[in-house]
Motif scaffolding. Structure first.
Motif, short mmCIF file in Angstrom:
data_model
loop_
_atom_site.label_atom_id
_atom_site.label_comp_id
_atom_site.label_asym_id
_atom_site.label_seq_id
_atom_site.Cartn_x
_atom_site.Cartn_y
_atom_site.Cartn_z
N ASP A 171 0.82 -1.22 0.00
CA ASP A 171 0.00 0.00 0.00
C ASP A 171 0.85 1.27 0.00
O ASP A 171 0.58 2.22 0.74
CB ASP A 171 -0.97 0.01 1.19
CG ASP A 171 -2.03 -1.05 1.08
OD1 ASP A 171 -2.42 -1.38 -0.06
OD2 ASP A 171 -2.47 -1.57 2.12
N TYR A 173 2.01 4.74 -1.93
CA TYR A 173 1.12 5.75 -2.51
C TYR A 173 1.76 6.37 -3.74
O TYR A 173 2.97 6.62 -3.77
CB TYR A 173 0.86 6.84 -1.47
CG TYR A 173 0.04 8.01 -1.94
CD1 TYR A 173 -1.33 7.91 -2.07
CD2 TYR A 173 0.65 9.24 -2.23
CE1 TYR A 173 -2.09 9.00 -2.49
CE2 TYR A 173 -0.10 10.33 -2.65
CZ TYR A 173 -1.47 10.20 -2.77
OH TYR A 173 -2.21 11.28 -3.18
N TYR A 192 -2.69 3.27 -5.13
CA TYR A 192 -1.80 2.56 -4.21
C TYR A 192 -1.24 1.33 -4.90
O TYR A 192 -1.84 0.80 -5.84
CB TYR A 192 -2.55 2.16 -2.93
CG TYR A 192 -2.98 3.36 -2.11
CD1 TYR A 192 -2.20 3.83 -1.07
CD2 TYR A 192 -4.17 4.02 -2.41
CE1 TYR A 192 -2.59 4.93 -0.33
CE2 TYR A 192 -4.57 5.14 -1.67
CZ TYR A 192 -3.77 5.58 -0.63
OH TYR A 192 -4.14 6.68 0.08
N SER A 225 0.79 2.54 4.41
CA SER A 225 1.85 1.63 3.99
C SER A 225 2.34 0.75 5.14
O SER A 225 2.36 1.17 6.30
CB SER A 225 3.04 2.43 3.44
OG SER A 225 2.69 3.16 2.31
#
Length: 228
Positions: A171, A173, A192, A225
């Motif tokens: 995850d 970005y 993502y 994240s």
């Protein structure tokens, strides 16, 4: 938690929260770069360097480019406000998606609903939610092969992101910043992705706006994240 990219990682305590702010007004024709110049680093501070927007239906896509000229890795909250020509507020929205490493340039974007009126400008303020000394500023994501793919309803930006982290990151970005032929920010989008340590992954970001001719990708860590 701020993911630092080193084995084990580390966290930032609530005592690290500060009230740094920076503002900028769209539009700007400056050329973007994910590399920070020596003079910019020397100037220090956290700065919104560019702001822009693109109209799409009842929304505008607000976009900000942010330079972290400090030695801190910082979790950011960016607040956008859209104004008409008379200075009246037409809509507001905020996002806490990006994390900026020391010396890095990042970007973020969010839609703002406009119920009435015509947007003349967008302003952005950035606040630091958490920060800590960046012990591994060389940990980064690098975008390459970036291509804008126009479409009436499905415009997108594709590219490859290569990781310089020593851990798999889930995850992460990425924000897309799209510009007119004159270099003004006129749209963008976000998404993502997950990438293995030292590896690469393909990304595709849906974008909205008007008059988009070229786009850049700004990959970074995000608030969601995690390393594995």
């Amino acid at each position: 938690m701020l993911l630092t990219g080193c084995s084990g990682g580390s966290t930032a305590s609530s005592g690290d929260v500060q009230a740094d702010q920076a503002t900028a007004t769209a539009p700007s024709s400056a050329t973007p770069s994910t590399q920070t110049s020596a003079s910019a680093k020397a100037a220090g501070g956290l700065k919104v360097t560019e702001v822009g927007f693109g109209k799409s239906g009842d929304y505008v896509t607000a976009v900000a480019v942010i330079l972290n000229g400090t030695d801190q890795i910082s979790s950011l909250q960016v607040s956008f406000a859209a104004y008409d020509a008379a200075g009246e507020v037409l809509g507001q929205q905020e996002t806490s998606a990006p994390i900026a490493r020391a010396g890095a340039t990042v970007a973020t974007t969010t839609p703002i609903e406009i119920k009435s009126g015509k947007v003349s400008k967008v302003k952005a303020e950035v606040n630091v939610l958490q920060k800590q000394k960046d012990e591994h500023p060389s940990s980064a994501f690098v975008a390459s092969g970036v291509k804008y793919r126009p479409g009436e309803y499905d415009a997108s930006v594709t590219g490859k992101v290569t990781s310089k982290y020593d851990q798999d990151v889930k995850d992460a970005y990425v924000a897309a910043v799209c510009r007119s032929a004159a270099g003004k920010i006129v749209g963008g989008g976000e998404d993502y992705y997950t990438v293995k340590a030292g590896g690469s992954t393909a990304v595709q970001v849906s974008v909205s706006g008007a008059g988009m001719k070229s786009c850049q990708l700004y990959p970074t860590l995000g608030g969601a994240s995690s390393a594995r």
